[in-house]
Design a protein around this motif. Structure first.
Motif, mmCIF file in Angstrom:
data_model
loop_
_atom_site.group_PDB
_atom_site.id
_atom_site.type_symbol
_atom_site.label_atom_id
_atom_site.label_comp_id
_atom_site.label_asym_id
_atom_site.label_seq_id
_atom_site.Cartn_x
_atom_site.Cartn_y
_atom_site.Cartn_z
ATOM 1 N N UNK A 26 0.830 -1.203 0.000
ATOM 2 C CA UNK A 26 0.000 0.000 0.000
ATOM 3 C C UNK A 26 0.866 1.254 0.000
ATOM 4 N N UNK A 27 0.286 2.352 -0.444
ATOM 5 C CA UNK A 27 0.966 3.637 -0.374
ATOM 6 C C UNK A 27 0.886 4.227 1.021
ATOM 7 N N UNK A 28 1.328 5.478 1.140
ATOM 8 C CA UNK A 28 1.279 6.222 2.400
ATOM 9 C C UNK A 28 2.058 5.505 3.501
ATOM 10 N N UNK A 29 3.337 5.267 3.215
ATOM 11 C CA UNK A 29 4.200 4.576 4.163
ATOM 12 C C UNK A 29 5.178 5.541 4.836
ATOM 13 N N UNK A 30 4.805 6.837 4.864
ATOM 14 C CA UNK A 30 5.579 7.835 5.591
ATOM 15 C C UNK A 30 4.592 8.852 6.151
ATOM 16 N N UNK A 31 5.044 9.998 6.593
ATOM 17 C CA UNK A 31 4.147 10.990 7.196
ATOM 18 C C UNK A 31 3.228 11.600 6.144
ATOM 19 N N UNK A 32 1.930 11.323 6.260
ATOM 20 C CA UNK A 32 0.930 11.859 5.331
ATOM 21 C C UNK A 32 -0.231 12.476 6.109
ATOM 22 N N UNK A 33 0.047 13.109 7.248
ATOM 23 C CA UNK A 33 -1.020 13.724 8.043
ATOM 24 C C UNK A 33 -1.784 14.723 7.166
ATOM 25 N N UNK A 34 -3.061 14.446 6.962
ATOM 26 C CA UNK A 34 -3.865 15.265 6.069
ATOM 27 C C UNK A 34 -4.369 14.509 4.857
ATOM 28 N N UNK A 35 -3.944 13.242 4.702
ATOM 29 C CA UNK A 35 -4.441 12.435 3.587
ATOM 30 C C UNK A 35 -5.954 12.274 3.672
ATOM 31 N N UNK A 36 -6.506 12.284 4.891
ATOM 32 C CA UNK A 36 -7.955 12.185 5.047
ATOM 33 C C UNK A 36 -8.681 13.357 4.414
ATOM 34 N N UNK A 37 -8.077 14.534 4.487
ATOM 35 C CA UNK A 37 -8.677 15.713 3.859
ATOM 36 C C UNK A 37 -8.614 15.606 2.343
ATOM 37 N N UNK A 38 -7.488 15.122 1.817
ATOM 38 C CA UNK A 38 -7.356 14.952 0.363
ATOM 39 C C UNK A 38 -8.329 13.893 -0.141
ATOM 40 N N UNK A 39 -8.447 12.798 0.596
ATOM 41 C CA UNK A 39 -9.379 11.743 0.191
ATOM 42 C C UNK A 39 -10.809 12.255 0.236
ATOM 43 N N UNK A 40 -11.106 13.142 1.184
ATOM 44 C CA UNK A 40 -12.439 13.728 1.249
ATOM 45 C C UNK A 40 -12.686 14.639 0.058
ATOM 46 N N UNK A 41 -11.681 15.395 -0.347
ATOM 47 C CA UNK A 41 -11.828 16.259 -1.519
ATOM 48 C C UNK A 41 -12.101 15.429 -2.769
ATOM 49 N N UNK A 42 -11.372 14.313 -2.936
ATOM 50 C CA UNK A 42 -11.642 13.427 -4.066
ATOM 51 C C UNK A 42 -13.075 12.907 -3.999
ATOM 52 N N UNK A 43 -13.529 12.558 -2.791
ATOM 53 C CA UNK A 43 -14.877 12.013 -2.624
ATOM 54 C C UNK A 43 -15.934 13.053 -2.992
ATOM 55 N N UNK A 44 -15.712 14.297 -2.574
ATOM 56 C CA UNK A 44 -16.648 15.375 -2.906
ATOM 57 C C UNK A 44 -16.734 15.550 -4.419
ATOM 58 N N UNK A 45 -15.588 15.582 -5.066
ATOM 59 C CA UNK A 45 -15.556 15.796 -6.512
ATOM 60 C C UNK A 45 -16.246 14.661 -7.277
ATOM 61 N N UNK A 46 -16.204 13.462 -6.717
ATOM 62 C CA UNK A 46 -16.701 12.305 -7.445
ATOM 63 C C UNK A 46 -17.962 11.698 -6.834
ATOM 64 N N UNK A 47 -18.571 12.426 -5.892
ATOM 65 C CA UNK A 47 -19.881 12.045 -5.387
ATOM 66 C C UNK A 47 -19.941 10.736 -4.636
ATOM 67 N N UNK A 48 -18.899 10.429 -3.867
ATOM 68 C CA UNK A 48 -18.940 9.229 -3.048
ATOM 69 C C UNK A 48 -18.623 9.567 -1.600
ATOM 70 N N UNK A 49 -18.854 8.627 -0.717
ATOM 71 C CA UNK A 49 -18.615 8.838 0.706
ATOM 72 C C UNK A 49 -17.119 8.796 0.991
ATOM 73 N N UNK A 50 -16.665 9.711 1.818
ATOM 74 C CA UNK A 50 -15.244 9.709 2.173
ATOM 75 C C UNK A 50 -14.955 8.683 3.256
#
Length: 380
Positions: A296-320
């Motif tokens: 899997x990816x994100x094998x170092x410090x990615x604090x804030x990936x949840x916000x980016x994943x939420x932005x992708x979810x908003x843009x594509x109409x799915x649940x974050x």
């Protein structure tokens, strides 16, 4: 797939912002971080200059219609009021743990977000990291058989942390709600909903003495918990134990911090406060565990990936994935243990959350570019 960048601002320019902002700015094309805001104007200006952002007042942030998403990094005690103001202003909100201090306030915010058709998400998002995602893969694949029990623990020396920073004193800053929530979130992301809990929460010896030179000899009073022990009963029948203690030693690294027992083997995982870390598996018939190779990816410090994943979810109409329902469920588990300690009875957990799909495998150490990592969270 709609990948239009989402104009984003950060509210709260304290210590944690220096961890979030490099990730938000440099690692995700879906986020266009434009501004930062803090009640302390000087803190906002310093942060803006450091990261090349626009310093904004709270009033300017709320009034700026171009800002779609706000990452709320204010202290937990401020989350109810700040999240409420942001939602009322029409902003999607992703906040640093936890949603609010109180369950009724969190429920009010969830209703408000739904009424206004806005997304509300919350940390911790470390469960999206390579370690927890690998652990989930092991469990989902049936490698360790049918899971029967689990265990999570963490010890800290809060006299040290409190003496350094003054953190860990106020409600919401204790070992369970500020730190144990990582372990609870990791477990429920892998095993699903909890139906009832029992346990105890306490503040042992709340009076202490600062250890820093500037306050040496001065006393403080701890308002938050410094020990919690609990039992979780999951809806799938798994039974789990928790132990969070900030009166002991700060052990680093903490291995294992999470253990999952199955009929065919045992899974050992390091501190879920981190995105990476070894995942070990001991299979029936063997005497030594092996280290599970991670894909899997994100094998170092990615604090804030949840916000980016939420932005992708908003843009594509799915649940974050780091969504409000999951965050609320983790909160209710901790509150339920505290309530059980008072009532001396099991406490039923009323909330539920949808266990979201795992992140796709195959993105570790292949292409370390932003676009490659974006793909791993843009897919369902």
């Amino acid at each position: 797939m709609n990948g239009k960048p989402m104009k984003t601002a950060v509210l709260g320019c304290g210590m944690i912002s220096s961890t979030y902002l490099p990730t938000l700015i440099q690692k995700f094309k879906i986020l266009e971080v434009a501004g930062c805001c803090d009640a302390n104007e000087e803190a906002a200006i310093r942060t803006a200059e450091r990261f090349g952002l626009q310093a904004m007042t709270p009033e300017e942030l709320l009034a700026d219609e171009s800002i779609e998403l706000v990452v709320n990094l204010t202290p937990g005690s401020a989350h109810y009021e700040t999240n409420k103001q942001l939602l009322k202003a029409g902003k999607h909100v992703y906040c640093e743990k936890i949603l609010t201090l109180e369950l009724d306030e969190a429920k009010e915010l969830m209703v408000l977000a739904d009424d206004k058709h806005l997304y509300l998400g919350a940390a911790p998002d470390t469960f999206l990291g390579s370690a927890v995602q690998t652990a989930r893969y092991v469990v989902d694949s049936g490698m360790i058989g049918s899971v029967s029990s689990c265990y999570a623990s963490v010890t800290r020396d809060y006299s040290f942390f409190t003496g350094l920073s003054g953190n860990g004193l106020a409600k919401g800053g204790g070992i369970a709600f500020d730190f144990g929530v990582y372990h609870v979130t990791a477990l429920i992301s892998i095993l699903g909903c909890v139906k009832e809990v029992t346990g105890v929460m306490d503040t042992r010896k709340p009076a202490g003495v600062y250890q820093t030179i500037d306050k040496l000899g001065e006393t403080y009073t701890m308002e938050c918990e410094n020990i919690m022990a609990g039992t979780l009963v999951f809806e799938n029948g798994v039974v789990g134990n928790l132990l969070f203690d900030s009166n002991s030693l700060f052990t680093l690294p903490e291995r294992p911090a999470v253990v999952i027992h199955g009929t065919e083997g045992i899974l050992y995982m390091a501190d879920p406060n981190n995105f990476a870390g070894e995942v070990k598996v001991l299979l029936k018939g063997n005497t030594e565990p092996f280290v599970m190779q991670q894909a899997h990816g994100f094998d170092e410090e990615y604090r804030g990936v949840g916000a980016a994943e939420m932005a992708w979810s908003i843009r594509n109409g799915r649940k974050n994935r780091a969504n409000k329902e999951m965050a609320y469920h983790a909160m209710e588990i901790l509150h339920g243990i505290a309530e059980s300690g008072k009532s001396k009875q099991f406490c039923a957990i009323q909330s539920k959350f949808e266990q979201m799909p795992p992140l796709p495998r195959g993105y570790r150490n292949i292409i370390r570019s932003i676009s490659r990592e974006e793909v791993s969270i843009a897919l369902n």
